[in-house]
Design a protein around this motif. Sequence first.
Motif, PDB file in Angstrom:
ATOM      1  N   VAL A 198      65.869   0.790  39.312  1.00 28.51           N
ATOM      2  CA  VAL A 198      66.129   1.198  40.694  1.00 28.51           C
ATOM      3  C   VAL A 198      67.465   1.915  40.766  1.00 28.51           C
ATOM      4  N   ASP A 225      52.974   5.456  37.090  1.00 25.09           N
ATOM      5  CA  ASP A 225      53.165   4.586  38.254  1.00 25.09           C
ATOM      6  C   ASP A 225      53.175   3.126  37.812  1.00 25.09           C
ATOM      7  N   TYR A 229      46.149  10.834  38.038  1.00 22.65           N
ATOM      8  CA  TYR A 229      46.672  11.127  36.707  1.00 22.65           C
ATOM      9  C   TYR A 229      45.562  11.343  35.679  1.00 22.65           C
ATOM     10  N   PHE A 275      58.357   1.305  43.513  1.00 20.46           N
ATOM     11  CA  PHE A 275      57.262   2.264  43.285  1.00 20.46           C
ATOM     12  C   PHE A 275      57.717   3.704  43.501  1.00 20.46           C
ATOM     13  N   TRP A 276      58.866   3.896  44.111  1.00 21.74           N
ATOM     14  CA  TRP A 276      59.367   5.237  44.422  1.00 21.74           C
ATOM     15  C   TRP A 276      58.410   6.037  45.274  1.00 21.74           C
ATOM     16  N   LYS A 280      52.254  -4.491  39.200  1.00 24.82           N
ATOM     17  CA  LYS A 280      52.252  -5.422  40.333  1.00 24.82           C
ATOM     18  C   LYS A 280      50.831  -5.822  40.709  1.00 24.82           C
ATOM     19  N   ARG A 297      42.665   3.079  41.723  1.00 26.82           N
ATOM     20  CA  ARG A 297      43.070   3.822  42.915  1.00 26.82           C
ATOM     21  C   ARG A 297      44.442   4.466  42.679  1.00 26.82           C
ATOM     22  N   LEU A 303      67.386   5.382  38.775  1.00 23.36           N
ATOM     23  CA  LEU A 303      66.634   6.455  39.445  1.00 23.36           C
ATOM     24  C   LEU A 303      67.282   6.857  40.763  1.00 23.36           C
ATOM     25  N   ASP A 315      57.590  11.252  34.685  1.00 26.82           N
ATOM     26  CA  ASP A 315      57.036  11.821  35.922  1.00 26.82           C
ATOM     27  C   ASP A 315      58.137  12.259  36.882  1.00 26.82           C
ATOM     28  N   GLU A 316      59.269  11.569  36.843  1.00 28.00           N
ATOM     29  CA  GLU A 316      60.388  11.943  37.713  1.00 28.00           C
ATOM     30  C   GLU A 316      61.242  13.030  37.075  1.00 28.00           C
ATOM     31  N   ASN A 317      60.898  13.427  35.846  1.00 23.09           N
ATOM     32  CA  ASN A 317      61.681  14.439  35.128  1.00 23.09           C
ATOM     33  C   ASN A 317      63.112  13.952  34.912  1.00 23.09           C
ATOM     34  N   GLY A 341      59.171  14.498  40.329  1.00 21.24           N
ATOM     35  CA  GLY A 341      59.823  15.500  39.497  1.00 21.24           C
ATOM     36  C   GLY A 341      58.948  16.704  39.238  1.00 21.24           C
ATOM     37  N   GLN A 377      55.176   0.441  37.712  1.00 22.79           N
ATOM     38  CA  GLN A 377      55.562  -0.741  38.484  1.00 22.79           C
ATOM     39  C   GLN A 377      54.429  -1.156  39.421  1.00 22.79           C
ATOM     40  N   ARG A 378      53.744  -0.155  39.963  1.00 22.51           N
ATOM     41  CA  ARG A 378      52.703  -0.435  40.936  1.00 22.51           C
ATOM     42  C   ARG A 378      51.468  -1.026  40.253  1.00 22.51           C
TER      43      ARG A 378
END
Lengths: 291, 430
Positions: free
Chosen positions: B75, B388, B428, A256-257, B394, B423, B78, B102-104, A43, B390-391
Amino acid sequence: MKRLPSSVLPWLLLSPAMVLLIAFTHYPALATLWHSFFSTPKGVRPSVFVGLENYRLMADDPVFWQALCNNLWFALGTIPLAIALAILMALWVNEKLAGRGVLRLAYFTPTVLPMIAVANIWLFFYTPQYGLLEQITGALGLPSHNWLGNPQTVLGALMVVAVWKEAGFFMIFYLAALQQISPVLAEAAALEGASRWQYFWRVQFPLLMPTTLFVLINALINAFRLVDHIVVMTKGGPDNASSLLLYYIYEVGFAFWDSSYAAALTVVLLALLGLIALVKFRVLDRRTHYQ
Amino acid sequence: MRRTVLKSLAALAVSAAFCTPVLAANPVEISFYYPVAVGGAVTKTIDSMVADFEKAHPDIKVKAIYAGTYQESIVKALTAFKGGTPPTLAVLLSTDLFTLIDENAILPIDSLASSAEDKKWIAGFYKGFMENSQTEGKTWGIPFQRSTIVMYYNKALFKEAGLNPDKAPANWNEMVEAAKKLTKRDAAGNVTQWGVKIPSTGFGYWMFQAMTASNDTLLMNSAGTKTYFDKPGAVQALQHWVDLTTKEKVMPAGSIEWGTTPKDFLEQKAAMVWTTTGNLTNIRTNASFPFGVAMLPGIKHPGSPTGGGNFYVFNKTSPAEQQAAMKFIRFATEPARAAQWSIATGYVAPRQDAWDTPEMKKYLQDVPAADVAREQMKYGVAELSTHDNQRVTKALNDNLQAALSDTKTPEAALKDAQREAERILRSYGR
């Protein structure tokens, strides 16, 4: 109305199929390749050209290598077994025996059940302590086992499900092929005094070769596109022990997109499947006898 | 004449299609995605809440869409957002906050509700729940199906094992001691009943966070840019968790399924289980034995992260839809309704005024267990949430599973998780 020039008509006839093929196969494949050279747009951050960075990332990504290895093991473990079982079942239900229709139906059932439902049923089979498998092994006095929760057994447990599901489907092809074989051959073999095994190995099996080839390619492709069992039963865990390539792509793309890294992974999967197709056309096809 | 009528009708139809908000008589339609992460009839409860809302607001139509688990819901939300047709309103994990920003994809709630009265309303939510809802000085989510982790224990099995059924283990050592007495083996040495089960799939990081919180260790900073997975306190906490299977042998080896844990408890295959307070009503309706609910036994003191879902209002929707969505959020968090929702599910009502309603007071008299989760919030910490998310989650989950299935030592596992998180988060931090 004027007649169309003769070269236009074939193209017109081809166009519906071609539009579909381009829209849903060729364009997405090329677009995927193109996107894999860019960074993922966010975004707040537009996408930029990064060249081969996604592929370099992949080379360093332990989860990718693990998913790839898991996938190879998965293919090796399921395909020969599923094919052997399919031939056995087909030979059996090809005989003249009572209740043949019911038996054929029973073998084919796994194929018509929806995958998600199937996976849920198997999830219950594998549940520790009170699942079906545990009740059987428990009655025999065997120790309890957490099949899906253990990295050593989880992939094997998923292979069993895949074999169970695939064998019935492949049986249908073998059954059809067996019925194409002329009964004259069986009579001739009987006259020559060939045993059941000799007849199968020298006559039936070679004549089934085109089917085996077809089934093999299908099985290979299925092994690389399996995703639904994993989603329901393990989510790739524990610690990625049951993550297969397509599941990993799904995870990178939609959890994770990271769409551009997912695109790079997809390119690798496409290349693998392309390689399989090439082997079929260039090598195996030449060694197969068609009737 | 007829032609003019037709023409003007057509013109009207066209203009109506282009400017629906102008025609106030037309109901505004909003879509509402919600997930279900616990057992029981939550969908039915939501449907009846939506029906009540539509009755109270005939000018608004709510399309409630059950979107699967929390993971599946984000999911879908988005994907829809990127495709240009986002839901107007969605309940998603409070920890998805940074991902959505972050995805606005979402709007700050305070940009939609800015009157003095609105500010008072926002201030009425428990601080503990707002920690995962506010960042950069803005409020992005409104707490809805929020929870903490609690421990359910089987009073009948406690009595059978000679333990006091009215007193749950208060700390880690007491839990291990009780679990030893509660683990039963048959003649062949196979376990028929486990002392304790702490699930490690799906929400492994959440369970782990309860252990680290009770060991005075935080796993991340509030800006969501740094993690502290390999701090000594965290390693120690993971060692405790692993010890339950390897040393004490009171918990099954390998990963334990989040989804089947309540069932294991109901089947009396586990005497104590850790799971969300959102399972309370499910367990209360289905348990065939008396059970207790207790705060999580901690290592140094009690502790639990908050969890669960917030309401989010999506970007790329019309102002009329956004206002309608706000009305729905206000409706769902009214004291009486929040109390009703909490009673129906077991989730923690997110505002004090909901707990002060007569319905809630009566419910607490009947089911004192419902108050445990709220009491526990005194020791609450914000749930693990980073950019980030979900990552990063995980990376932690995978390594927790590796440690629990004995392929890595706790220290090595957490070092790997931390390196991976660093990493992922490097861009960010700046």
